[in-house]
Scaffold this active site. Structure first.
Site, PDB file in Angstrom:
ATOM      1  N   PHE A 242       0.842  -1.203   0.000  1.00 36.15           N
ATOM      2  CA  PHE A 242       0.000   0.000   0.000  1.00 36.15           C
ATOM      3  C   PHE A 242       0.868   1.241   0.000  1.00 36.15           C
ATOM      4  O   PHE A 242       1.870   1.301   0.718  1.00 36.15           O
ATOM      5  CB  PHE A 242      -0.845   0.067   1.283  1.00 36.15           C
ATOM      6  CG  PHE A 242      -1.839  -1.036   1.434  1.00 36.15           C
ATOM      7  CD1 PHE A 242      -3.143  -0.882   0.985  1.00 36.15           C
ATOM      8  CD2 PHE A 242      -1.485  -2.233   2.054  1.00 36.15           C
ATOM      9  CE1 PHE A 242      -4.074  -1.897   1.142  1.00 36.15           C
ATOM     10  CE2 PHE A 242      -2.414  -3.256   2.219  1.00 36.15           C
ATOM     11  CZ  PHE A 242      -3.713  -3.086   1.756  1.00 36.15           C
ATOM     12  N   ASP A 243       0.453   2.229  -0.753  1.00 39.34           N
ATOM     13  CA  ASP A 243       1.017   3.564  -0.585  1.00 39.34           C
ATOM     14  C   ASP A 243       0.392   4.115   0.700  1.00 39.34           C
ATOM     15  O   ASP A 243      -0.711   3.719   1.066  1.00 39.34           O
ATOM     16  CB  ASP A 243       0.595   4.403  -1.798  1.00 39.34           C
ATOM     17  CG  ASP A 243       0.786   5.880  -1.540  1.00 39.34           C
ATOM     18  OD1 ASP A 243       1.906   6.257  -1.171  1.00 39.34           O
ATOM     19  OD2 ASP A 243      -0.179   6.651  -1.681  1.00 39.34           O
ATOM     20  N   LYS A 244       1.094   5.015   1.410  1.00 36.40           N
ATOM     21  CA  LYS A 244       0.527   5.508   2.673  1.00 36.40           C
ATOM     22  C   LYS A 244      -0.438   6.666   2.458  1.00 36.40           C
ATOM     23  O   LYS A 244      -1.626   6.554   2.698  1.00 36.40           O
ATOM     24  CB  LYS A 244       1.637   5.923   3.650  1.00 36.40           C
ATOM     25  CG  LYS A 244       1.050   6.469   4.968  1.00 36.40           C
ATOM     26  CD  LYS A 244       2.113   6.934   5.925  1.00 36.40           C
ATOM     27  CE  LYS A 244       2.384   8.353   5.898  1.00 36.40           C
ATOM     28  NZ  LYS A 244       1.820   9.483   6.257  1.00 36.40           N
TER      29      LYS A 244
END
Length: 662
Positions: free
Chosen positions: A349-351
């Site tokens: 996941f990107d944050k």
């Protein structure tokens, strides 16, 4: 019932006509069945003569074999022998040896399976075309203060359209007048209407995907109870919805891995069946039986060996899965993405904006020296509300919602102190808000206790700012891009679906990443990553776990998404980059849609596997049974065509999939 491309040539023939319109094939099939049963019963009770019975069977043959014959002819001219060809040969053979009833039964069930297959594919296509019907055909445009209705094709970028209450919105654009709650379900699948308001800065509009979503509207979404005016920013051909339809209709060209294997299998399988049947025709030369008995056995084997169910098992499941996802505001680009998602166990996941809200929130206000908290907050608000810095805007926005803040009190003479913070005059006193450097410049020393507080806040990922008045330290405020409320529960659901590794990739400091990862339940966090580092991380994780999905908001994560096995973009409505690069696009930015997508892919994978077992199992049992004479043509027909119908109905279950079924 051959492969998919073949299914299409046939769909063309079926959809465009026939005397009963689009349902002609199904009606022909039912007529074949009616003539078959009617004749069989009359013949059994000896109510009719044999020539009349044969005549009626021929009528049944006509209705049952009409479409298969056309298709077999089209393919055979090209030198391709496919399943329709095998079926027609089997039916002619059955008639030759006098098994008219069995031949008619074969064609009836074959055409019924075929009609059901096309019905399934059409149903899936219809739910995709329904997207297209969402767009209104006309729009009301302001012309010299008067409303004028024009076709939507005539809209130009920059036009202002007026959307009446409960009407469909005719273009992608930005609200410039009014506010309303908009039902975005047709595009994003969100069931609750979303509040939208007019944008305040029209002079220098950022690009469409950068405009805050609460000012943007999409074609085909439905206005609430108020009149709004919308400035058109995309032509109808570029609108989010037409891109969606375009992409979903291309889905079929992305063959899934199973489809590719099946296709190769059929390429050599059909010729093998034809050779086997020819060999069986000459069995009477070796064993003691008549030519007709050998021919009968060969025809039984031919029926048993035709891989109809196999050919349709994957495409019908893929289409149903993709159509179901489209209904829920999720675009899956083809069978490959659907199948890959169904097998992977690792998601990165990107944050920012994916796991977190994507905008900072005020997280702490701490007062050090006994000053009343209301007074402290009022002072901070008065100063921060004068600044345009994103963090200052976040602080003043969140303070405004707290009790006891007088929003009309403002500070004066605000000045940015470069790299340190801001200073301003409030109630005739100088107020400073900023980092430690700002305090050093005021010769204010931090106690150990305050330094510890600052340290622990930063470890957890907060950005802390100290507040001083004249030369006295009063307290601190901290902000942070907080995790979305729904994330911990979403990650739990993903875990229960068999996603064992969940990794955060972020440009933030490693400490921040680790703190958030721990709080929301990720297995791993990697910090300090530039976009190119994210790509490297994905490559490395791919080596470790063979398949990986990357979830991001599509704009800055495009390279990492492109190098992952399956790129999943969130909030893709309105973002061209996300729609282009992602294999799966969640039209809304709700991460809680993810378990639905993974669950649907897992269910599709299961159904594809079940279908392959059913279709290959029936062939494996029937072929030997017919060769040794255990199964006659009637049994072969019923099992063979029955398996095709079962496979199609099994695939259609996906159209009803939700998180709780299957």
């Amino acid at each position: 019932m051959g492969d998919h491309s073949h299914s299409h040539s046939s769909t063309e023939i079926h959809n465009h006509g026939g005397i009963f319109g689009p349902k002609t094939e199904l009606i022909f099939s039912i007529l074949a069945g009616i003539f078959l049963i009617f004749t069989f019963l009359l013949e059994s009770f000896e109510f009719i003569s044999e020539p009349l019975a044969i005549g009626l069977y021929i009528v049944s043959y006509f209705f049952g074999g009409y479409y298969a014959a056309i298709e077999a002819w089209v393919k055979t001219i090209k030198g391709e022998f496919e399943i329709d060809f095998l079926m027609i040969v089997a039916a002619i053979g059955a008639a030759y040896i006098g098994s008219w009833a069995e031949g008619a039964l074969l064609l009836f069930l074959f055409s019924l399976g075929h009609a059901l297959e096309n019905h399934a594919l059409n149903k899936a296509k219809k739910s995709i075309e329904a997207l297209g019907n969402l767009s209104p055909t006309t729009a009301f445009i302001k012309d010299n203060g008067e409303l004028k209705e024009i076709p939507i094709e005539e809209l130009k970028i920059g036009d202002v359209i007026v959307v009446k209450p409960n009407a469909k919105i005719a273009a992608d654009g930005v609200i410039i007048e009014g506010y309303s709650s908009i039902n975005q379900a047709p595009i994003t699948g969100e069931s609750i209407p979303v509040e939208k308001s007019a944008i305040t800065y029209l002079d220098n509009l950022p690009p469409f995907e950068k405009i805050e979503k609460n000012h943007v509207v999409y074609t085909g979404t439905i206005n609430g109870d108020n009149v709004i005016e919308v400035k058109v920013l995309k032509l109808s051909s570029d609108s989010t919805i037409s891109r969606l339809i375009d992409m979903v209709s291309k889905v079929e060209t992305n063959k899934s891995p199973t489809q590719r294997v099946t296709k190769k299998f059929e390429k050599w399988y059909v010729p093998v069946v034809i050779i086997m049947v020819i060999v069986l025709c000459f069995a009477f030369l070796v064993i003691d039986e008549t030519f007709n008995e050998s021919l009968y056995r060969a025809i039984c084997a031919l029926v048993a060996a035709s891989p109809c169910a196999l050919a349709i098992s994957t495409p019908s499941a893929v289409l149903s899965g993709v159509a179901r996802a489209a209904n829920k505001g999720v675009l899956i680009k083809g069978g490959k993405a659907l199948e890959d998602l169904g097998t992977l166990k690792t998601i990165a996941f990107d944050k920012t904006g994916t796991l977190t809200e994507g905008r900072p929130k005020l997280t702490n206000t701490i007062v050090f020296n006994g000053l009343p908290k209301e007074e402290f907050l009022q002072m901070v608000y008065a100063v921060e509300s004068m600044s345009n810095h994103p963090l200052a805007r976040a602080i003043s926005r969140d303070l405004r919602n707290q009790n006891g803040i007088n929003t009309s009190l403002k500070a004066e003479n605000i000045q940015a102190v470069h790299g340190m913070g801001i200073k301003a005059v409030f109630k005739n006193q100088l107020v400073y808000i900023g980092n430690e450097k700002l305090l050093d410049s005021l010769q204010l020393n931090l106690t150990e206790e305050i330094q510890e507080t600052l340290g622990s806040l930063r470890k957890e990922g907060h950005t802390a700012m100290l507040v001083a008045r004249e030369n006295e330290l009063l307290g601190l405020v901290s902000v942070m891009d907080v995790p979305r409320k729904t994330v911990p529960n979403t990650l739990k659901r993903l875990k229960s679906l068999g996603i064992s590794k969940m990794i955060m990739l972020t440009g933030d400091h490693q400490n921040v990443g680790s703190a958030i990862a721990k709080e929301i339940g990720l297995t791993e966090a990697r910090g300090n990553l530039l976009p190119e580092d994210k790509v490297e991380a994905i490559e490395e994780l791919k080596k470790r776990d063979s398949k990986i999905a990357m979830v991001g908001d599509g704009v800055n994560d495009a390279p990492a998404m492109a190098s992952s096995t399956v790129g999943i973009a969130m909030g893709a409505a309105g973002s061209d980059v996300a729609l282009e690069t992602a294999d799966v696009a969640l039209m809304s930015d709700k991460i809680e849609r993810l378990p639905f997508v993974i669950g649907l892919s897992r269910a599709s994978k299961r159904i594809i596997t079940q279908n392959l077992w059913i279709s290959l199992g029936v062939v494996a049992l029937l072929v030997p049974a017919t060769i040794i004479g255990m199964a006659n043509i009637g049994i072969a027909v019923v099992f063979h065509e029955g398996s095709t119908i079962v496979v199609v109905l099994n695939a259609l279950r996906l159209l009803a999939y939700n998180d709780k079924t299957i």
